[in-house]
Design a protein around this motif. Sequence first.
Motif, short mmCIF file in Angstrom:
data_model
loop_
_atom_site.label_atom_id
_atom_site.label_comp_id
_atom_site.label_asym_id
_atom_site.label_seq_id
_atom_site.Cartn_x
_atom_site.Cartn_y
_atom_site.Cartn_z
N LEU A 1 41.89 36.85 36.12
CA LEU A 1 41.24 36.21 34.99
C LEU A 1 42.07 36.36 33.72
O LEU A 1 42.63 37.44 33.45
N ARG A 2 42.14 35.30 32.93
CA ARG A 2 42.67 35.37 31.57
C ARG A 2 41.64 34.74 30.65
O ARG A 2 40.72 34.05 31.09
N LEU B 1 39.70 45.00 37.59
CA LEU B 1 40.78 45.89 37.18
C LEU B 1 41.48 45.33 35.95
O LEU B 1 42.24 44.36 36.05
N VAL B 2 41.19 45.93 34.78
CA VAL B 2 41.94 45.52 33.59
C VAL B 2 43.39 45.94 33.79
O VAL B 2 43.69 46.87 34.52
N THR B 3 44.30 45.23 33.16
CA THR B 3 45.73 45.45 33.36
C THR B 3 46.08 46.92 33.23
O THR B 3 45.72 47.57 32.25
N GLY B 4 46.80 47.46 34.23
CA GLY B 4 47.25 48.83 34.17
C GLY B 4 48.32 49.02 33.11
O GLY B 4 48.93 48.06 32.63
N SER B 5 48.56 50.28 32.73
CA SER B 5 49.55 50.56 31.71
C SER B 5 50.97 50.30 32.21
O SER B 5 51.90 50.15 31.42
N GLU B 6 51.14 50.26 33.53
CA GLU B 6 52.42 49.97 34.16
C GLU B 6 52.16 49.13 35.40
O GLU B 6 51.07 49.18 35.98
N PRO B 7 53.14 48.35 35.89
CA PRO B 7 52.96 47.61 37.13
C PRO B 7 52.90 48.55 38.33
O PRO B 7 53.08 49.76 38.20
N GLY B 8 52.66 47.99 39.50
CA GLY B 8 52.63 48.81 40.71
C GLY B 8 51.62 48.34 41.75
O GLY B 8 51.72 48.70 42.92
N LEU B 9 50.62 47.54 41.34
CA LEU B 9 49.59 47.07 42.27
C LEU B 9 50.15 45.96 43.15
O LEU B 9 50.72 44.99 42.66
N GLN B 10 49.94 46.09 44.45
CA GLN B 10 50.38 45.09 45.42
C GLN B 10 49.26 44.77 46.40
O GLN B 10 48.45 45.64 46.74
N ILE C 1 42.76 40.40 33.95
CA ILE C 1 41.91 41.25 34.79
C ILE C 1 42.08 40.77 36.22
O ILE C 1 41.83 39.59 36.53
N ALA C 2 42.52 41.66 37.10
CA ALA C 2 42.61 41.35 38.52
C ALA C 2 41.26 41.67 39.16
O ALA C 2 40.67 42.72 38.90
N VAL C 3 40.78 40.76 39.99
CA VAL C 3 39.50 40.94 40.67
C VAL C 3 39.73 40.82 42.16
O VAL C 3 40.43 39.92 42.62
N ASN C 4 39.16 41.75 42.93
CA ASN C 4 39.26 41.64 44.38
C ASN C 4 37.92 41.93 45.04
O ASN C 4 37.06 42.63 44.47
N GLY C 5 37.73 41.36 46.20
CA GLY C 5 36.52 41.59 46.96
C GLY C 5 36.61 42.88 47.76
O GLY C 5 37.69 43.28 48.18
#
Length: 292
Positions: A43-44, A195-204, A222-226
Amino acid sequence: MPSCARQQKKTAAMFNIETVDFASPDAAAQFTRSLHSTGFAVLRNHPIDAGLIRQLYAEWAAFFASEEKHGFLFDPVAQDGYFPFKSENAKDSKVKDLKEFYHVYPNRRLPAGVKDSTDRMYAALNELGITLLEWIQSTIPADVRDHLSEPLPDMMRGSDRSLFRVLHYPPVGEGFEPGAVRAAAHEDINLVTLLVTGSEPGLQAQDTAGNWHDVPCDAGMIAVNGGDMLKLATRGWFPATTHRVVNPPPEHNVSRYSMPMFCHPRAEVQLSPEMTAEQYLDQRLREIGLKK
């Protein structure tokens, strides 16, 4: 926060994770389509205040750096409070994740220095979670809706089970067990995770062919997952996609902070004829080592 737009544009296109403008007239349809096909949507232009996100990361970073955290050690029954480094492992993994975290539930204990902003964030994400479940409810096929024990947003209304988890992944040192990572491959337990954007990348996230893809992580998203509960309630129409947090490269080995909101239904909600939400949660907490 670092920008990862160029890399994310390529990987997201391959995996077809849609970035949805929250204000778009067809946002609900876009969101549900992406969640159905990949297990994720981004989401943006969402209603969560960017200044509040920055404030929370600063306040919780100070908490994790202090000795105060040891006075808030987790309650093994209530499952709230501070969980020290290497408290949790992914399901079926014997290696502990490289993280410490704090579990926030409504009207439970919180350190004074983070309470006001954390309470505001919890309320905002809880409201957003119900909105997204309303989007799903309005756009899923009729045969999927007909098999729900009650409408998805109603499952969450009045629930005190939704968990706001504040995570700190310290810089990765030497001497850890082989295969130890910040968060090993896993699926979430709940209905949807915000999940609001983390302070660093890394989510896969992992596709059905077993390939890993970076999840978009630009500031303001915001990343959203089921989760598995959504998968169970919809008889598999929504996948619970496997995801992980990888270790940083040596040249950027710094702390990472993350704040997922795990949206849970009321305890008595019937996810399937055989399983209530409370029964399913209890089973999974034992599998990941947070409950004996």
